[in-house]
Design a protein around this motif. Structure first.
Motif, short mmCIF file in Angstrom:
data_model
loop_
_atom_site.label_atom_id
_atom_site.label_comp_id
_atom_site.label_asym_id
_atom_site.label_seq_id
_atom_site.Cartn_x
_atom_site.Cartn_y
_atom_site.Cartn_z
N LEU A 100 77.17 -100.07 50.06
CA LEU A 100 75.96 -100.31 49.26
C LEU A 100 75.04 -98.95 49.80
O LEU A 100 74.55 -98.56 50.59
CB LEU A 100 75.03 -101.37 50.37
CG LEU A 100 73.74 -101.54 49.44
CD1 LEU A 100 73.96 -102.47 47.77
CD2 LEU A 100 73.30 -102.79 50.19
N GLN A 101 74.38 -98.72 48.81
CA GLN A 101 73.06 -97.48 48.83
C GLN A 101 72.11 -98.03 47.94
O GLN A 101 72.27 -98.17 46.93
CB GLN A 101 73.94 -96.07 48.16
CG GLN A 101 73.95 -95.60 46.98
CD GLN A 101 74.20 -94.54 47.09
OE1 GLN A 101 74.45 -93.29 47.75
NE2 GLN A 101 74.38 -94.07 45.43
N GLY A 134 73.01 -99.14 43.60
CA GLY A 134 74.29 -98.73 44.24
C GLY A 134 75.18 -99.73 44.98
O GLY A 134 75.10 -99.63 46.02
N PHE A 135 76.84 -100.48 43.94
CA PHE A 135 77.79 -101.08 44.98
C PHE A 135 78.67 -100.43 45.45
O PHE A 135 79.02 -100.07 43.68
CB PHE A 135 77.62 -102.31 45.07
CG PHE A 135 78.87 -102.62 46.07
CD1 PHE A 135 78.49 -102.95 47.18
CD2 PHE A 135 80.09 -103.45 45.36
CE1 PHE A 135 79.62 -103.92 48.04
CE2 PHE A 135 80.82 -104.39 45.34
CZ PHE A 135 80.72 -104.58 47.22
N ARG A 136 79.08 -99.48 45.67
CA ARG A 136 81.39 -99.35 45.68
C ARG A 136 82.17 -99.91 45.66
O ARG A 136 82.10 -101.23 47.13
CB ARG A 136 81.50 -98.00 46.29
CG ARG A 136 80.82 -97.81 47.82
CD ARG A 136 81.42 -96.35 48.60
NE ARG A 136 80.80 -96.00 49.03
CZ ARG A 136 80.97 -95.12 50.29
NH1 ARG A 136 81.23 -94.22 49.30
NH2 ARG A 136 80.86 -95.13 51.42
N MET A 137 83.48 -100.39 45.50
CA MET A 137 84.43 -101.35 45.60
C MET A 137 85.03 -100.88 47.19
O MET A 137 85.96 -101.20 47.68
CB MET A 137 85.74 -101.38 44.50
CG MET A 137 84.93 -101.98 43.97
SD MET A 137 84.01 -103.74 43.77
CE MET A 137 85.58 -104.90 43.66
N ASP A 138 84.96 -99.21 47.26
CA ASP A 138 86.07 -98.75 47.96
C ASP A 138 85.08 -97.71 49.11
O ASP A 138 84.20 -96.88 48.29
CB ASP A 138 87.10 -98.03 47.51
CG ASP A 138 88.31 -97.81 47.99
OD1 ASP A 138 87.70 -97.82 50.18
OD2 ASP A 138 89.91 -97.44 48.35
N SER A 141 85.12 -94.27 47.73
CA SER A 141 84.77 -93.90 46.50
C SER A 141 84.06 -93.14 46.27
O SER A 141 82.76 -93.62 47.19
CB SER A 141 85.11 -95.09 45.44
OG SER A 141 84.23 -94.88 43.97
N ASP A 142 83.44 -92.09 45.67
CA ASP A 142 82.34 -91.86 44.46
C ASP A 142 81.52 -92.02 43.43
O ASP A 142 80.25 -91.90 43.65
CB ASP A 142 82.58 -89.93 44.96
CG ASP A 142 83.45 -89.58 46.23
OD1 ASP A 142 82.34 -90.01 47.95
OD2 ASP A 142 83.56 -88.25 46.17
N TRP A 143 81.86 -93.17 43.54
CA TRP A 143 81.33 -94.19 42.70
C TRP A 143 80.71 -95.04 42.66
O TRP A 143 81.56 -95.73 43.45
CB TRP A 143 82.30 -94.03 41.18
CG TRP A 143 83.01 -93.02 40.33
CD1 TRP A 143 83.96 -91.80 40.38
CD2 TRP A 143 82.23 -92.70 39.70
NE1 TRP A 143 84.08 -91.02 39.74
CE2 TRP A 143 82.63 -91.39 38.71
CE3 TRP A 143 80.51 -92.98 37.93
CZ2 TRP A 143 82.44 -90.10 37.80
CZ3 TRP A 143 80.38 -91.61 37.62
CH2 TRP A 143 81.01 -90.95 37.26
N TYR A 144 79.74 -95.50 41.97
CA TYR A 144 79.13 -96.77 42.54
C TYR A 144 78.56 -97.39 41.35
O TYR A 144 78.29 -96.68 40.57
CB TYR A 144 77.65 -95.97 43.22
CG TYR A 144 77.98 -95.81 44.88
CD1 TYR A 144 77.61 -96.63 45.78
CD2 TYR A 144 78.32 -94.53 44.82
CE1 TYR A 144 77.56 -96.40 47.31
CE2 TYR A 144 78.15 -94.08 46.03
CZ TYR A 144 77.93 -94.92 47.50
OH TYR A 144 78.27 -94.78 48.45
N PHE A 145 78.81 -98.72 41.30
CA PHE A 145 78.61 -100.19 40.15
C PHE A 145 76.31 -99.39 40.44
O PHE A 145 76.55 -100.22 41.44
CB PHE A 145 78.74 -100.73 40.22
CG PHE A 145 80.32 -101.63 39.77
CD1 PHE A 145 80.71 -100.64 38.82
CD2 PHE A 145 81.55 -101.69 41.15
CE1 PHE A 145 82.54 -100.82 38.66
CE2 PHE A 145 82.44 -101.33 40.69
CZ PHE A 145 82.99 -100.45 39.69
#
Length: 339
Positions: A100-101, A134-138, A141-145
Motif C-alpha cells: 500500500l502507498q 495505490g495498492f499492488r498485488m505483489d 511489482s512497480d505497478w499499483y492499482f
C-alpha cells in the motif's frame, strides 16, 4: 583429575571451532544459509530481523521566498524601479508499507510586482492539492492499482491589466477537480511516477456568477431575451468524463542542480474527443547552500475550454475564436527553509 578434565574440554572446543562450515544460497529466494554440523542458520533471516524498520511516513515541509529588485538613479537609458516577490510552499505526506502507498501534496504559490507609477500587480497565484492511493498485488511489482484526486484553483482575483474593474478570474473561478481510477507505475528507489486512467471525472467550477454568465472557462453562458433581460443564469459547474495521463519526474543533473518535471494530459470522451488539455511544468533548482537557491521555471498550458478575445465587432460585441497556447517563464533567487 581436574587438570585432565580441563584439557579434555579445551580439546573438544578446539575440534568444534575447527569443524568445516558450508555456505548454501537458495537460487529461488536468494536466502543464504550456513550449515555447521547438524545445525543450519538462515543468515538472511537473521540479518533482516536486525535491520532497522524504515519509516512508513515520509514528510516534506518546504517554504521559500524569491525576491528580485532593480533601482535607477539618474540612469540615462531610462527604466522604472521595481521589486517582485514570490512566496511558495510545498508540503508532502507520503505513506508506504508493503503493498500500500498513499501520496499527498499541497502546493501554494503567490507573487506580487511593484513598479514606479503603477499599482501592485499579481504575478503568480496557484493552489493545488494532489492525492493518490495505490495498492499492488505483489511486493516486487512497480505497478499499483490507483485512485487519484486533484484540485486546482487560485487565491485572489486576477485582472487583465491595466483594467482593475473587471476581474477575469478569482478563487474557484476557475476551480478544477479531477477524480478517477487507473494504474500507476512507481518504481522502487526512483523519483518517477506515471499514472494512466481510462476513466476520470473532471469538474470545472466557475462560482463567480458574472464570469459564469459570460461562459468563461467552458461553462454554458447565460441566456437573455430580446430585451436583454437574463432568463437563465450561466452554468457554475460543468462535468466531463475522459482519459487522464500524468507524469512526474525528479532527478539530479549535476552537483547541487536538480530537475523537476510534471505533465498532465486530459481529453474528454463526449466533448471534442482528441482535443488534449495540457498542463506542463518544468523547474530547475540550483542549490547554493542549505538556505539559498536559484530557480528557473516554465509552465505551458493548453485548455480547449479557455477562449481568447480576438477582436471587437462594430456593434461593440466581443468575438472569440479558438484557444491559444499559454506559456509562462520565471527566474528567481531566494531563500528556502526545510523543516
Amino acid at each position: 583429575m581436574k587438570g585432565y578434565l580441563i584439557i579434555f574440554c579445551a580439546f573438544c572446543c578446539f575440534i568444534s571451532l575447527a569443524q568445516e562450515q558450508e555456505v548454501y544460497t537458495n537460487p529461488r529466494t536468494q536466502e543464504v544459509f550456513i550449515i555447521k554440523g547438524i545445525d543450519t542458520i538462515n543468515l538472511t533471516k537473521v540479518i533482516n530481523e536486525y535491520k532497522p524498520i524504515p519509516p512508513r511516513w515520509k514528510r516534506v515541509n518546504k517554504v521559500g521566498m524569491n525576491i528580485s529588485e532593480i533601482a535607477f538613479v539618474n540612469w540615462s537609458a531610462g527604466g522604472n524601479n521595481s521589486i517582485s516577490g514570490l512566496a511558495n510552499a510545498l508540503f508532502e505526506r507520503n505513506y508506504k508499507h508493503e503493498k500500500l502507498q498513499w501520496n499527498n501534496e499541497l502546493i501554494m504559490r503567490f507573487g506580487l510586482n511593484i513598479q514606479d507609477g503603477q499599482k501592485i500587480r499579481k504575478s503568480e497565484d496557484a493552489l493545488a492539492i494532489n492525492s493518490t492511493l495505490g495498492f499492488r498485488m505483489d511486493n516486487l511489482s512497480d505497478w499499483y492499482f490507483s485512485a487519484k484526486a486533484n484540485f486546482n484553483t487560485q487565491f485572489s482575483k486576477g485582472y487583465k491589466y491595466p483594467d482593475r474593474d473587471n476581474p477575469i478570474s478569482q478563487f474557484m473561478a476557475p476551480g478544477y477537480f479531477l477524480f478517477g481510477f487507473g494504474s500507476e507505475f512507481s518504481p522502487e528507489g526512483k523519483d518517477l511516477k506515471l499514472y494512466l486512467s481510462p476513466i476520470t471525472q473532471k469538474s470545472t467550477f466557475v462560482l463567480d456568477q458574472d464570469l459564469a454568465d459570460q461562459g468563461a472557462f467552458g461553462v454554458r453562458k447565460a441566456e437573455y431575451d430580446a430585451n436583454g433581460i437574463k432568463i437563465r443564469n450561466g452554468q457554475n459547474v460543468v462535468t466531463e468524463i475522459g482519459i487522464l495521463v500524468t507524469n512526474s519526474y525528479q532527478t539530479k543533473l549535476y552537483d547541487n542542480m536538480f530537475l523537476s518535471n510534471r505533465i498532465t494530459l486530459y481529453t474528454d470522451y463526449l466533448n471534442s474527443f482528441g482535443n488534449i488539455d495540457i498542463n506542463w511544468l518544468v523547474d530547475v533548482e540550483l542549490k547554493v547552500n542549505e538556505y539559498v537557491v536559484a530557480n528557473v521555471g516554465t509552465q505551458l498550458i493548453y485548455d480547449n475550454d479557455i477562449k481568447f478575445e480576438e477582436r471587437t465587432l462594430a456593434s461593440g460585441e466581443k468575438f472569440s475564436y479558438s484557444p491559444k497556447v499559454q506559456f509562462k517563464q520565471s527566474l528567481g533567487v531566494g531563500v528556502v527553509y526545510n523543516f
